[in-house]
Design a protein around this motif. Structure first.
Motif, mmCIF file in Angstrom:
data_model
loop_
_atom_site.group_PDB
_atom_site.id
_atom_site.type_symbol
_atom_site.label_atom_id
_atom_site.label_comp_id
_atom_site.label_asym_id
_atom_site.label_seq_id
_atom_site.Cartn_x
_atom_site.Cartn_y
_atom_site.Cartn_z
ATOM 1 N N GLN A 32 0.837 -1.189 0.000
ATOM 2 C CA GLN A 32 0.000 0.000 0.000
ATOM 3 C C GLN A 32 0.882 1.253 0.000
ATOM 4 O O GLN A 32 1.982 1.238 0.531
ATOM 5 N N VAL A 33 0.377 2.332 -0.588
ATOM 6 C CA VAL A 33 1.109 3.600 -0.630
ATOM 7 C C VAL A 33 0.238 4.673 0.001
ATOM 8 O O VAL A 33 -0.933 4.837 -0.375
ATOM 9 N N ARG A 34 0.819 5.393 0.933
ATOM 10 C CA ARG A 34 0.128 6.502 1.594
ATOM 11 C C ARG A 34 0.902 7.784 1.331
ATOM 12 O O ARG A 34 2.120 7.820 1.509
ATOM 13 N N VAL A 35 0.218 8.850 0.945
ATOM 14 C CA VAL A 35 0.855 10.120 0.633
ATOM 15 C C VAL A 35 0.330 11.196 1.576
ATOM 16 O O VAL A 35 -0.885 11.338 1.749
ATOM 17 N N GLY A 36 1.240 11.952 2.183
ATOM 18 C CA GLY A 36 0.842 13.044 3.062
ATOM 19 C C GLY A 36 1.381 12.870 4.461
ATOM 20 O O GLY A 36 1.882 11.803 4.844
ATOM 21 N N GLY A 37 1.286 13.937 5.240
ATOM 22 C CA GLY A 37 1.783 13.918 6.613
ATOM 23 C C GLY A 37 0.823 13.219 7.564
ATOM 24 O O GLY A 37 -0.298 12.827 7.192
ATOM 25 N N PHE A 38 1.265 13.089 8.821
ATOM 26 C CA PHE A 38 0.472 12.405 9.848
ATOM 27 C C PHE A 38 -0.041 13.358 10.921
ATOM 28 O O PHE A 38 -0.823 12.956 11.783
ATOM 29 N N GLY A 39 0.436 14.586 10.914
ATOM 30 C CA GLY A 39 0.050 15.503 11.979
ATOM 31 C C GLY A 39 0.963 15.416 13.182
ATOM 32 O O GLY A 39 0.497 15.487 14.332
ATOM 33 N N GLY A 40 2.275 15.287 12.922
ATOM 34 C CA GLY A 40 3.241 15.273 14.016
ATOM 35 C C GLY A 40 3.334 13.931 14.703
ATOM 36 O O GLY A 40 2.789 12.912 14.251
ATOM 37 N N THR A 41 3.998 13.935 15.850
ATOM 38 C CA THR A 41 4.266 12.710 16.599
ATOM 39 C C THR A 41 2.988 12.007 17.015
ATOM 40 O O THR A 41 2.829 10.795 16.815
ATOM 41 N N GLU A 42 2.059 12.770 17.600
ATOM 42 C CA GLU A 42 0.828 12.160 18.091
ATOM 43 C C GLU A 42 -0.007 11.593 16.947
ATOM 44 O O GLU A 42 -0.607 10.527 17.067
ATOM 45 N N GLY A 43 -0.057 12.328 15.831
ATOM 46 C CA GLY A 43 -0.814 11.833 14.687
ATOM 47 C C GLY A 43 -0.241 10.543 14.145
ATOM 48 O O GLY A 43 -0.990 9.624 13.769
ATOM 49 N N LEU A 44 1.094 10.453 14.088
ATOM 50 C CA LEU A 44 1.725 9.223 13.616
ATOM 51 C C LEU A 44 1.460 8.081 14.589
ATOM 52 O O LEU A 44 1.188 6.945 14.169
ATOM 53 N N ALA A 45 1.530 8.359 15.882
ATOM 54 C CA ALA A 45 1.253 7.317 16.877
ATOM 55 C C ALA A 45 -0.183 6.807 16.743
ATOM 56 O O ALA A 45 -0.432 5.593 16.859
#
Length: 245
Positions: A42-55
């Motif tokens: 799978q491919v995902r494009v874009g940010g996560f919203g910082g540390t908390e968003g990635l977590a």
């Protein structure tokens, strides 16, 4: 079942790993440059919203292992990755690609930041920037006696005293020789990225006796496992990828 992997990429080493991952795994890109369309994963494009968003993404997607194979200068992304993995309670592995080393005939100088770089550029007239987008922020401050050439991943309208080259590596030696000869560069400015995709420019600078200004590498966070070679990382993944129910 084998662990589910989230691969943070955007560089050639990451793409090489992504091409070998199956459909359970996710390859994440910030969105700059070309998005590959031929991957099994799978491919995902874009940010996560910082540390908390990635977590939160790690938890919601059931990720078991985070691979940080981003650019050596993407220090904020790497810091977010290491911290997010801690928050989510999973391991973070990273590729810490070694930098280039000066050899016989090289005239290299390391600079810490943009102000130091601008001071170091004062004696030159036709600098060649291979730093990414950062020089775009300083086009209006180009000294009258200088003409800048910038090589970027994406196009930009440029400036009266600057040429923007939109191109993506790898760059071959003959092509770099032709570019340096045509543009009459008198100094090369680069990140010390390591790897072979953009190394040819350093050889041409050596051949032409040009000085090289290298932006110092940022400090990267500690992770559970760090690798200096993408193939070593891939081999370390094999026992995990072979696990079955």
């Amino acid at each position: 079942m084998s662990p589910r992997i989230l691969l943070l990429g955007g560089v050639g080493d990451a793409l090489a790993i992504a091409r070998r991952l199956g459909p359970r795994h996710i390859y994440s890109l910030a969105g700059l440059g070309k998005v590959p369309s031929d991957l099994a994963c799978q491919v995902r494009v874009g940010g996560f919203g910082g540390t908390e968003g990635l977590a939160r993404f790690i938890a919601s997607e059931g990720i078991d292992l985070l691979l940080d194979v981003t650019h050596p200068y993407a220090a904020q992304i790497s810091a977010n990755a290491a911290r997010a993995a801690q928050l989510a309670g999973i391991a973070c592995w990273a590729l810490h690609r070694p930098g280039w080393q000066a050899g016989s005939g090289d005239n290299w100088r390391e600079v810490a930041d943009w102000p130091e770089l601008r001071n170091a550029l004062a004696p030159f007239r036709r600098p060649f920037f291979t730093l990414g987008r950062e020089p775009l922020e300083h086009l209006e401050a180009i000294p009258a006696e200088q003409f800048w050439t910038l090589r970027l991943l994406d196009a930009h309208p440029g400036h009266a005293r600057a040429r923007i080259i939109a191109n993506r590596g790898p760059f071959n030696l003959e092509g770099e020789r032709e570019l340096f000869a045509a543009e009459h560069f008198d100094v090369l400015i680069s990140k010390n990225s390591g790897g072979g995709a953009t190394e040819a420019k350093l050889q041409v600078a050596r051949e032409r006796g040009l000085p090289v200004l290298l932006l110092a590498r940022p400090e990267l966070p500690e992770v559970e496992r760090a690798f200096t070679d993408p193939e070593f990382l891939w081999q370390a993944l094999q026992p995990l990828l072979r696990e079955t129910p």
